[in-house]
Enzyme design. Structure first.
Site, PDB file in Angstrom:
ATOM      1  N   ASP A 241      33.805 -29.603 -33.554  1.00 17.10           N
ATOM      2  CA  ASP A 241      32.750 -30.233 -32.740  1.00 17.10           C
ATOM      3  C   ASP A 241      31.918 -29.132 -32.098  1.00 17.10           C
ATOM      4  O   ASP A 241      32.178 -27.937 -32.285  1.00 17.10           O
ATOM      5  CB  ASP A 241      33.375 -31.157 -31.658  1.00 17.10           C
ATOM      6  CG  ASP A 241      32.449 -32.302 -31.242  1.00 17.10           C
ATOM      7  OD1 ASP A 241      31.326 -32.018 -30.781  1.00 17.10           O
ATOM      8  OD2 ASP A 241      32.851 -33.473 -31.365  1.00 17.10           O
TER       9      ASP A 241
ATOM     10  N   GLY B  90      31.579 -25.937 -34.394  1.00 16.17           N
ATOM     11  CA  GLY B  90      30.763 -26.011 -35.598  1.00 16.17           C
ATOM     12  C   GLY B  90      29.767 -27.139 -35.500  1.00 16.17           C
ATOM     13  O   GLY B  90      29.913 -28.047 -34.683  1.00 16.17           O
ATOM     14  N   ASP B  91      28.755 -27.046 -36.325  1.00 12.47           N
ATOM     15  CA  ASP B  91      27.698 -28.039 -36.359  1.00 12.47           C
ATOM     16  C   ASP B  91      27.815 -28.842 -37.659  1.00 12.47           C
ATOM     17  O   ASP B  91      27.813 -28.267 -38.743  1.00 12.47           O
ATOM     18  CB  ASP B  91      26.340 -27.325 -36.285  1.00 12.47           C
ATOM     19  CG  ASP B  91      25.207 -28.299 -36.080  1.00 12.47           C
ATOM     20  OD1 ASP B  91      25.150 -29.317 -36.806  1.00 12.47           O
ATOM     21  OD2 ASP B  91      24.375 -28.053 -35.191  1.00 12.47           O
TER      22      ASP B  91
ATOM     23  N   HIS C 165      27.932 -43.757 -37.276  1.00 16.18           N
ATOM     24  CA  HIS C 165      27.026 -44.761 -36.670  1.00 16.18           C
ATOM     25  C   HIS C 165      25.988 -44.137 -35.733  1.00 16.18           C
ATOM     26  O   HIS C 165      25.039 -44.791 -35.341  1.00 16.18           O
ATOM     27  CB  HIS C 165      27.816 -45.897 -35.979  1.00 16.18           C
ATOM     28  CG  HIS C 165      28.409 -45.551 -34.655  1.00 16.18           C
ATOM     29  ND1 HIS C 165      28.751 -46.506 -33.721  1.00 16.18           N
ATOM     30  CD2 HIS C 165      28.726 -44.363 -34.092  1.00 16.18           C
ATOM     31  CE1 HIS C 165      29.249 -45.924 -32.648  1.00 16.18           C
ATOM     32  NE2 HIS C 165      29.252 -44.631 -32.853  1.00 16.18           N
TER      33      HIS C 165
HETATM   34  C1  LIG Z   1      30.378 -40.950 -30.671  1.00 12.23           C
HETATM   35  S1  LIG Z   1      31.183 -39.403 -30.472  1.00 12.23           S
HETATM   36  C2  LIG Z   1      32.725 -39.699 -31.298  1.00 12.23           C
HETATM   37  C3  LIG Z   1      33.812 -38.819 -30.766  1.00 12.23           C
HETATM   38  C4  LIG Z   1      35.193 -39.077 -31.382  1.00 12.23           C
HETATM   39  N1  LIG Z   1      35.179 -38.946 -32.814  1.00 12.23           N
HETATM   40  C5  LIG Z   1      35.727 -40.430 -30.967  1.00 12.23           C
HETATM   41  O1  LIG Z   1      35.659 -41.366 -31.761  1.00 12.23           O
HETATM   42  O2  LIG Z   1      36.178 -40.555 -29.822  1.00 12.23           O
HETATM   43  C6  LIG Z   1      30.293 -38.364 -31.595  1.00 12.23           C
HETATM   44  C7  LIG Z   1      30.799 -36.937 -31.656  1.00 12.23           C
HETATM   45  O3  LIG Z   1      29.974 -36.191 -32.567  1.00 12.23           O
HETATM   46  C8  LIG Z   1      29.789 -34.900 -32.019  1.00 12.23           C
HETATM   47  N2  LIG Z   1      28.569 -34.295 -32.556  1.00 12.23           N
HETATM   48  C9  LIG Z   1      27.301 -34.689 -32.365  1.00 12.23           C
HETATM   49  N3  LIG Z   1      26.451 -33.874 -32.994  1.00 12.23           N
HETATM   50  C10 LIG Z   1      27.207 -32.930 -33.596  1.00 12.23           C
HETATM   51  C11 LIG Z   1      26.909 -31.803 -34.397  1.00 12.23           C
HETATM   52  N4  LIG Z   1      25.657 -31.501 -34.715  1.00 12.23           N
HETATM   53  N5  LIG Z   1      27.943 -31.052 -34.843  1.00 12.23           N
HETATM   54  C12 LIG Z   1      29.229 -31.357 -34.506  1.00 12.23           C
HETATM   55  N6  LIG Z   1      29.570 -32.418 -33.767  1.00 12.23           N
HETATM   56  C13 LIG Z   1      28.575 -33.194 -33.302  1.00 12.23           C
HETATM   57  C14 LIG Z   1      29.657 -35.150 -30.545  1.00 12.23           C
HETATM   58  O4  LIG Z   1      29.840 -33.952 -29.796  1.00 12.23           O
HETATM   59  C15 LIG Z   1      30.750 -36.202 -30.333  1.00 12.23           C
HETATM   60  O5  LIG Z   1      31.972 -35.608 -30.071  1.00 12.23           O
END
Ligand SMILES: C[S@@+](CC[C@H](N)C(=O)[O-])C[C@H]1O[C@@H](n2cnc3c(N)ncnc32)[C@H](O)[C@@H]1O
Length: 346
Positions: free
Chosen positions: A204, A230-231, A250
């Site tokens: 994340d 990471g992205d 989503h």
């Molecule tokens: C809706 S949350 C879901 C978190 C977790 N999977 C859960 O269900 O509790 C979306 C996740 O995607 C991560 N995220 C968003 N953009 C991202 C990116 N460019 N690279 C990595 N992670 C990312 C956010 O930091 C967040 O933790």
């Protein structure tokens, strides 16, 4: 139709229910439930403890009484059973949710719903925001506090679902796992608790790292869990036996989702599996519990305004997954609202 007819009140209440999340937000932000956790307090005693205005505090408490979060007794105000969820330290805590949902960024985004419906664009892409916000989470991750509230809210929301999800997936024993976009890693922690031979990583953005590592330590999992920054759009997640991708797709448009899925495919090309875990949208009028229909309809709008994503049906997920060079091997129902699609590289 006058306002004192049942229907007049109903429509008025629907319109004015915008006040409700703000009352919850204020209660959560000020820590009212934590302050009442040890017993009754008068409004003035509570105000002194929270350093708030005594009369305004009493007015908020009265609204919380109407919402059945607080009760007024002879000794002062006490938490009602529903109000326990606003404490930070209860098992089903939703304090972070209240802070997130009533917080300025979410609120401001919803204030642009009309424009979002007109254009089909997310709030960050319409009106004045176009100049300052360019991507889904820019506003929600505007500062460290906002990011922490967001990740805590997600972790709290995932906690009650996680065991059902892990059991339904039937992961092989001793697997290496990556919780992709896992935030604080609640799902990974549950998987590791479920199988003492498994080990894993949360993949994340940087702002989730400290909270994730704190959670690993609290759950006694620091030896088997690690955080990898990471992205999702720039690098594939680390190779693993299983990637868990919960409540991530989503958030994104089909195009952005395909990039995420494509990157995930690269990490499992040597025989691994990817589990896409989301609730499946169903057509209006389908035979589903009203709570599910409610949450899906509003979550879909929430995705429209806040992230530019959407809720999807099982068929829409399968099409998206197929277009990223993945094959769905099986679908599982995870109990609660969630389903999982277990995929491998085509
Ligand atoms: C809706 S949350 C879901 C978190 C977790 N999977 C859960 O269900 O509790 C979306 C996740 O995607 C991560 N995220 C968003 N953009 C991202 C990116 N460019 N690279 C990595 N992670 C990312 C956010 O930091 C967040 O933790």
């Amino acid at each position: 139709m006058s306002d004192d007819t049942p229907n007049g009140f109903e429509i008025g209440k629907l319109m004015m229910s915008l006040w409700v999340p703000q009352a919850l937000h204020a209660a959560a932000e000020l820590g009212i439930a934590d302050a009442l956790a040890n017993g009754a307090l008068s409004a003035s005693a509570l105000a002194a403890r929270l350093e708030t205005h005594p009369e305004a505090t009493e007015r908020l408490l009265e609204a919380l009484c109407v919402l059945k979060l607080v009760e007024r007794g002879a000794a002062g105000y006490v938490l009602a059973p529903l109000g326990q969820f606003l404490r930070s330290d209860t098992e089903g805590s939703r304090r972070a949710w209240a802070r997130l949902m009533g917080g300025f960024e979410v609120w401001r985004a919803w204030g642009r719903l009309t424009e979002c419906v007109r254009t089909g664009e997310a709030a960050y892409a319409v009106g004045e925001s176009r100049r300052t916000e360019t991507e889904t989470f820019d506003a929600l991750f505007a500062d460290a506090t906002a990011a922490t509230v967001f990740h805590q809210a997600m972790a709290d929301g995932t906690r009650g679902q996680a065991l059902g999800i892990i059991e339904a997936l039937q992961l092989p024993r001793g697997a290496s796992l990556v919780d992709v976009g896992g935030g604080f890693g609640e799902l990974l922690c549950t998987a590791l608790e479920h199988d003492p031979g498994a080990h894993g990583q949360v993949f994340d953005l940087e702002h989730a790292q400290r909270g994730a590592e704190r959670l690993f330590a609290e759950r006694g999992l620091s030896e088997r869990a690690r955080f990898v920054r990471g992205d999702l759009f720039e690098t594939p997640p680390p190779d693993a036996d299983w990637l868990l991708l919960k409540s991530v797709i989503h958030d994104w448009s089909d195009e952005r989702s395909r990039t995420i899925l494509d990157n995930c495919r690269r990490a499992i090309e040597r025989g691994g599996r990817l589990a896409v875990i989301e609730p499946f949208a169903v057509p209006q009028g389908s035979d589903v519990p009203p709570a599910f229909a409610w949450i899906m309809a509003f979550s879909d709008l929430n995705m429209l305004v806040n992230t530019g994503g959407r809720e999807r049906s099982r068929e829409q997920f399968e099409e998206l997954i197929g277009s990223a060079g993945l094959v769905v091997e099986r679908a599982v129902s995870c109990g609660g609202f969630y389903s999982g699609l277990v995929c491998r590289a085509a």
